[in-house]
Design an enzyme around this catalytic site. Sequence first.
Site, PDB file in Angstrom:
ATOM      1  N   HIS A 128      -0.866  -1.004  -4.331  1.00 31.56           N
ATOM      2  CA  HIS A 128      -2.216  -0.711  -3.867  1.00 31.56           C
ATOM      3  C   HIS A 128      -2.308   0.784  -3.618  1.00 31.56           C
ATOM      4  CE1 HIS A 128      -6.032  -1.955  -2.036  1.00 31.56           C
ATOM      5  NE2 HIS A 128      -5.812  -1.028  -1.108  1.00 31.56           N
ATOM      6  N   SER A 134       0.834  -1.203   0.000  1.00 34.41           N
ATOM      7  CA  SER A 134       0.000   0.000   0.000  1.00 34.41           C
ATOM      8  C   SER A 134       0.862   1.244   0.000  1.00 34.41           C
ATOM      9  CB  SER A 134      -0.913   0.003   1.230  1.00 34.41           C
ATOM     10  OG  SER A 134      -1.602   1.233   1.304  1.00 34.41           O
ATOM     11  N   MET A 192     -11.968   4.625  -1.900  1.00 32.93           N
ATOM     12  CA  MET A 192     -12.720   4.833  -0.659  1.00 32.93           C
ATOM     13  C   MET A 192     -13.381   6.201  -0.740  1.00 32.93           C
ATOM     14  SD  MET A 192     -10.266   3.143   2.246  1.00 32.93           S
ATOM     15  CE  MET A 192      -8.675   3.617   1.573  1.00 32.93           C
ATOM     16  N   ASP A 230      -7.015  -6.339   3.328  1.00 35.89           N
ATOM     17  CA  ASP A 230      -6.339  -5.054   3.504  1.00 35.89           C
ATOM     18  C   ASP A 230      -6.545  -4.570   4.931  1.00 35.89           C
ATOM     19  OD1 ASP A 230      -5.336  -2.495   3.399  1.00 35.89           O
ATOM     20  OD2 ASP A 230      -6.759  -1.746   1.912  1.00 35.89           O
ATOM     21  N   ASP A 245      -4.640   3.744  -2.446  1.00 37.59           N
ATOM     22  CA  ASP A 245      -5.848   4.123  -1.713  1.00 37.59           C
ATOM     23  C   ASP A 245      -6.265   5.538  -2.079  1.00 37.59           C
ATOM     24  OD1 ASP A 245      -6.393   1.821   0.057  1.00 37.59           O
ATOM     25  OD2 ASP A 245      -4.426   2.277   0.880  1.00 37.59           O
ATOM     26  N   MET A 291      -8.856   8.378  -1.236  1.00 42.44           N
ATOM     27  CA  MET A 291      -9.757   8.739  -0.138  1.00 42.44           C
ATOM     28  C   MET A 291     -10.254  10.170  -0.317  1.00 42.44           C
ATOM     29  SD  MET A 291      -7.879   6.849   3.075  1.00 42.44           S
ATOM     30  CE  MET A 291      -6.316   7.710   2.969  1.00 42.44           C
ATOM     31  N   MET A 318     -11.915  -5.769   4.052  1.00 40.89           N
ATOM     32  CA  MET A 318     -11.169  -4.885   4.938  1.00 40.89           C
ATOM     33  C   MET A 318     -11.002  -5.577   6.289  1.00 40.89           C
ATOM     34  SD  MET A 318     -10.374  -2.200   3.229  1.00 40.89           S
ATOM     35  CE  MET A 318      -9.693  -1.309   4.638  1.00 40.89           C
ATOM     36  N   HIS A 344      -7.924   1.392  -5.032  1.00 45.26           N
ATOM     37  CA  HIS A 344      -8.967   1.160  -4.029  1.00 45.26           C
ATOM     38  C   HIS A 344      -9.662   2.485  -3.756  1.00 45.26           C
ATOM     39  CE1 HIS A 344      -9.810  -0.055   0.450  1.00 45.26           C
ATOM     40  NE2 HIS A 344     -10.918   0.089  -0.250  1.00 45.26           N
TER      41      HIS A 344
END
Length: 225
Positions: free
Chosen positions: A32, A7, A67, A174, A34, A36, A136, A65
């Site tokens: 990975h 990540s 979010m 994750d 993220d 957000m 998650m 990913h």
Amino acid sequence: MLILAPSMLAADFTRLGEEIRTIAEEGAQYIHLDVMDGAFVPSISFGTPVIQKLRSCADIVFDVHMMVEEPSRYVEDYVKASADIITVHAEACRHLDRTVQQIKSLGVKAGVALNPATSLSVLDYMLDQVDMILLMSVNPGFGGQKYIPYVTEKIKILRRCLNERGLHTDIQVDGGVNLANAREVIHAGANVLVAGSAVFGDQTRENTRAFMKLLRECEPWNVTR
């Protein structure tokens, strides 16, 4: 196939290119990323300009990913920014099926993420539509959290359900994954491991090498399960 997806949220943001090259050299197959928005989760992270700039750093799968609330608004932008896999949260989608089909129509793989307390039943009608399911194992939004133990049983149930349907869908986990619990996660049925603080830091190369060694040791069991 067992896959390590470090990540980038835990990487040194002043050396992102170098960090990606290091993990790729040691065999990590994914990065990975993220995304957000400060609404679905409290934090805000990098967006499309950063991801697009990172593409030239290594020939590695970009695992995005999302979010964010109503991610369908941004899917096309992240595909253009070179995402190879886009995972959206079931909890954040008003029309999950429509969003998954949108992702697939753009020629990339589609994943669906579930928060720790979200029931697997949410996916009853979606299991054969997705390429990957992300479970998650912490509540999303911050790095460095501890793995939630009950997620192990959730992984087992999901893998059993996929096997019963003859599906070879990837299960990604994750949150709080490290060298001490990775075997447990793999033996429960996961095959894509996201690790952040357990990879990046003063010994990024050595940590990645240790994870890849563990994955190679577990691979024969993974293939025959």
